[in-house]
Scaffold this active site. Structure first.
Site, PDB file in Angstrom:
ATOM      1  CD  GLU A   1      -3.041  -0.892   0.203  1.00 19.97           C
ATOM      2  OE1 GLU A   1      -2.712  -0.823  -1.008  1.00 19.97           O
ATOM      3  OE2 GLU A   1      -4.214  -0.824   0.597  1.00 19.97           O
TER       4      GLU A   1
ATOM      5  CB  THR B   1      -5.827   8.442  -3.895  1.00 19.07           C
ATOM      6  OG1 THR B   1      -6.310   7.228  -4.453  1.00 19.07           O
ATOM      7  CG2 THR B   1      -5.949   8.352  -2.387  1.00 19.07           C
TER       8      THR B   1
END
Lengths: 310, 310
Positions: free
Chosen positions: B128, B181
């Protein structure tokens, strides 16, 4: 039933990471109320012991709560409410809530229980409105329902009862100094950092999970208030030392009770709770401020009868 | 065991009032990874289907996660990871998490399971970190543990598995538009109102309680995000109509999945979830934006084997 004697528990609101939503009821600290039907309508307040309270029903939290209930039920029956006050007003363990909740619960019993405990909450909240200008539910809810309660929402009112793990024991120290709720409110910031809010709701989620799982370690890890305690604790003399002593004594966690000045700790088992009480006394003794310390199991039942007289 | 085939579930993170802490795993949407021991050390990435990904191990989320695990275990054994990518990158349902978690879980299996699923979380988080610069856990945790997971704390990392009521079914619509994002992050305010934060943690407490009680009504009432959704939903075309259609179709609640653009709903039972899917399609069809709709049970198991080859 014409007359009952009611135990009204003290309560811890603003419970750590559950600021404004989470509370619990104590078993070992509370008031006693004697409630009796009268021939005349209306509410008569009498006080049998404790610090003096206003006796006019409209100016007394128990009176106001009782009147709002009788009005909603459209009932002419009158009641006499006599209060033995053991919870010190202003101590931060739900003195006004005990009176307001006790009055509506007792009257509801004498009327043959037309409402459920949950349904009584809004009427008890009217007593809180008189006491602090805000009709908050986080003390009256645990007083009425027992155990841990969560006020999920105020609009509409949605109060949940959470499990209370059997071995949890509370220790509460009440430093006897005047702390105005209005001063405590001033220390609340209207804006908080998102990162801290996230920590807070992560901890609240962990605490709720810990209560269901009876996971005392998880309950302990989750008892972290990163938003309110850092500011409000400034009003409580010796708070940092107290917190350290409580933690060193082995408590699962601690926090400010209500808006203070009382400080509570939660322990696993009575022995630990007694050790925490000793640590609290040891820390507070040198400060020269009078204080009380209570060790109490969680009251899982809520307000209950002491005895009944037919 | 020399080779395994692994199902890596899609996940919903930032689950409504549980922004940044709460996630869940889906059963009907996910990638398939084939992981095999190799004669040479190191990680080799191959892609069998789906949108093309970097194949250099150090630039691939599965590769980075795998390498961090092998380094920590101090293991020279090499692995080949072949990915059938069914989750669309950038869809907001944990595409990178599925790859990162799948790689570490599969390798751990082939090594005879030296670590628990929980212990694998930090290594999957390294994937991540590569994908989004933040080593967040709220997708990899549900991918590895299954069901609902709560990241109570990052420092130290403390991830809890919450119950998943059996009748909960998710419906997810993925509008195929690119949503960075970083843009979604810009819409987050660093400060939030205390009153809203209190509502949010009241709702999160209610949601956790609802999961334990299997109280679908309570789960529904608690699915209210008053902090993030009002801002982030601005980036999702037709969000307000979509929310209304989902609610009218009878869903318990809905929200943005991850940082969007996918939107999820939770329903009680499959019939309701299918009706919600229809309502989503009906709302999105006129907008002229391509979309996928998935109906999926909750994956309570986490990543699991598809089949094994000895």
């Amino acid at each position: 039933m014409e007359r009952i004697e009611v135990f009204c528990p003290a309560t811890i609101a603003n419970l750590n990471c559950g600021f404004d939503v989470l509370g619990l009821a104590l078993e070992g600290v509370g008031d006693v109320m004697h409630i009796a039907k009268t021939a005349q309508s209306g509410i008569v307040i009498k006080q049998l012991s404790g610090p003096s309270l206003p006796l006019e029903a409209e100016k007394n939290v128990a009176g106001v709560a009782a009147l709002s209930l009788l009005k909603a039920l459209d009932i002419k029956q009158g009641f006499e409410i006599s209060i033995e006050k053991f919870i010190k007003p202003g101590s931060g363990i739900g003195s006004s809530a005990a009176s307001a909740a006790g009055a509506v619960w007792g009257i509801n019993e004498l009327l043959g229980r037309p409402l459920s405990r949950k349904q009584l909450i809004p009427f008890a909240m009217e007593g809180e409105r008189l006491a602090s200008d805000v009709a908050h539910a986080d003390n009256v809810a645990p007083a009425l329902l027992g155990g841990f309660t969560l006020v999920r929402s105020y609009d509409p009112l949605d109060v949940l009862r959470l499990p209370s793990p059997e071995k949890l024991v509370a220790t509460v120290i009440h430093p006897q100094l005047e702390l105005k709720t209005s001063d405590a409110r001033k220390l609340l910031k209207s804006q908080v950092e998102l990162t801290k809010a996230i920590q807070q709701w992560g901890n609240l989620g962990g605490l709720v999970s810990g209560l269901y799982e009876e996971d005392y370690e998880l309950i302990g890890r989750s008892l972290q208030d990163v938003i309110v305690e850092p500011n409000r604790s400034l009003l409580i003399p010796g708070f940092d030392d107290l917190r350290k002593a409580i933690t060193d004594a082995g408590a699962l966690g601690c926090g400010i009770s209500g808006s203070g000045p009382s400080v509570f700790a939660l322990s696993k088992g009575k022995k630990m709770a007694l050790a925490v009480a000793e640590a609290m006394r040891y820390t507070y003794e040198p400060l020269g401020i009078p204080y009380d310390v209570h060790v109490s199991k969680i009251n899982r039942e809520g307000i209950h009868l002491c005895s009944t007289t037919a």
